[in-house]
Design a protein around this motif. Structure first.
Motif, short mmCIF file in Angstrom:
data_model
loop_
_atom_site.label_atom_id
_atom_site.label_comp_id
_atom_site.label_asym_id
_atom_site.label_seq_id
_atom_site.Cartn_x
_atom_site.Cartn_y
_atom_site.Cartn_z
N TYR A 37 7.38 -3.47 -9.85
CA TYR A 37 8.69 -3.48 -9.20
C TYR A 37 9.51 -2.22 -9.49
O TYR A 37 10.31 -1.81 -8.65
CB TYR A 37 9.47 -4.75 -9.53
CG TYR A 37 9.03 -5.88 -8.64
CD1 TYR A 37 9.60 -6.08 -7.39
CD2 TYR A 37 8.00 -6.73 -9.03
CE1 TYR A 37 9.17 -7.09 -6.56
CE2 TYR A 37 7.55 -7.74 -8.20
CZ TYR A 37 8.14 -7.92 -6.97
OH TYR A 37 7.70 -8.91 -6.13
N THR A 38 9.31 -1.62 -10.64
CA THR A 38 9.98 -0.35 -10.92
C THR A 38 9.52 0.70 -9.91
O THR A 38 10.32 1.45 -9.36
CB THR A 38 9.71 0.11 -12.36
OG1 THR A 38 10.24 -0.87 -13.26
CG2 THR A 38 10.35 1.45 -12.66
N ALA A 41 10.96 -0.10 -6.45
CA ALA A 41 12.41 0.12 -6.33
C ALA A 41 12.81 1.59 -6.33
O ALA A 41 13.97 1.91 -6.07
CB ALA A 41 13.14 -0.60 -7.46
N GLY A 45 13.98 2.28 -2.31
CA GLY A 45 13.38 0.95 -2.45
C GLY A 45 12.62 0.52 -1.21
O GLY A 45 12.34 -0.66 -1.03
N THR A 92 7.32 -7.40 -1.86
CA THR A 92 8.72 -7.43 -1.44
C THR A 92 9.01 -8.59 -0.51
O THR A 92 10.16 -8.79 -0.13
CB THR A 92 9.10 -6.12 -0.74
OG1 THR A 92 8.30 -5.96 0.43
CG2 THR A 92 8.93 -4.93 -1.66
N VAL A 99 13.88 -2.97 -1.94
CA VAL A 99 14.09 -3.37 -3.33
C VAL A 99 15.11 -2.43 -3.96
O VAL A 99 14.85 -1.25 -4.15
CB VAL A 99 12.77 -3.33 -4.15
CG1 VAL A 99 13.03 -3.75 -5.60
CG2 VAL A 99 11.70 -4.19 -3.52
N LYS A 100 16.27 -2.96 -4.26
CA LYS A 100 17.31 -2.20 -4.97
C LYS A 100 17.18 -2.45 -6.47
O LYS A 100 17.20 -1.54 -7.27
CB LYS A 100 18.69 -2.62 -4.48
CG LYS A 100 19.83 -1.87 -5.12
CD LYS A 100 21.15 -2.34 -4.54
CE LYS A 100 22.33 -1.65 -5.18
NZ LYS A 100 23.60 -2.16 -4.62
N SER A 101 17.03 -3.72 -6.82
CA SER A 101 16.84 -4.10 -8.21
C SER A 101 16.05 -5.40 -8.25
O SER A 101 15.84 -6.04 -7.22
CB SER A 101 18.19 -4.26 -8.92
OG SER A 101 18.94 -5.30 -8.33
N ILE A 120 14.48 -10.55 -6.22
CA ILE A 120 14.67 -9.22 -5.67
C ILE A 120 16.05 -9.12 -5.03
O ILE A 120 16.45 -9.98 -4.25
CB ILE A 120 13.62 -8.93 -4.58
CG1 ILE A 120 12.21 -9.11 -5.12
CG2 ILE A 120 13.81 -7.54 -3.98
CD1 ILE A 120 11.14 -9.19 -4.06
N GLY A 122 18.03 -6.56 -2.58
CA GLY A 122 17.80 -5.43 -1.70
C GLY A 122 19.07 -4.67 -1.40
O GLY A 122 20.17 -5.08 -1.78
#
Length: 171
Positions: A37-38, A41, A45, A92, A99-101, A120, A122
């Motif tokens: 996920y890092t 993002a 993202g 996602t 994906v923002k965080s 997630i 966004g």
């Protein structure tokens, strides 16, 4: 007693350990998902996480042997020119990755199985709350953790990668 030699060795190890840590693959489910996920993002993202399923080598690196075999069987069953049974980015949970965080919640951690939920957030807020959570089931194979299933919902309807692949073989 801390000798000069011990101090120098410790200082050297502190300097090189970040480089070593970057080359060693993650060894537990939380670290694996955090790494995925890092990467998903980064930037805007919108790169997504399809890199874990983009080819056979990627699948072998991230997925369990049984899931890789099922996926290969489903792909072989797909008529030439048709889209395969998984036509979206499961990481996602979207056709258009955003994906923002993210937040990783271990739900179950055992010696040979694990379950994690990833929430997630966004850049856009156009998805239902339930659709923002993706769940991962892991199994331990030959001292490595592998994803055995990915689950979520789309427009409130539940889905599972393993079920999609299995169902595709029924057609």
């Amino acid at each position: 007693m801390l000798t000069r030699r011990h101090f120098v060795a410790t200082a050297l190890l502190a300097c090189i350990s970040p480089a070593i840590a970057q080359t060693v693959p993650p060894s537990d489910p939380v670290a694996i998902i955090t790494t995925i996920y890092t990467r998903a993002a980064k930037g805007k993202g919108d790169g997504g996480g399809a890199f874990i399923i983009e080819n056979k080598a990627a699948k072998t690196k991230y997925l369990s042997k049984s899931l890789v075999a099922l996926w290969a069987k489903a792909d072989a069953h797909t008529p030439k020119g048709d889209v395969g049974p998984v036509d979206f980015d499961p990481v996602t949970n979207s056709q258009e990755p955003d994906v923002k965080s993210f937040k990783v919640d271990p739900e179950k951690l055992e010696a040979d199985k694990a379950a994690l939920a990833v929430t997630i957030t966004g850049h856009r807020n156009d998805r239902k709350l339930a659709d923002q959570v993706v769940r991962y089931e892991f199994v331990r194979e030959a001292n490595s953790w592998r994803i055995d299933d990915i689950k979520g919902s789309s427009d409130g309807e539940p889905w599972s990668i393993r079920k999609m692949l299995t169902d595709s073989l029924k057609n």
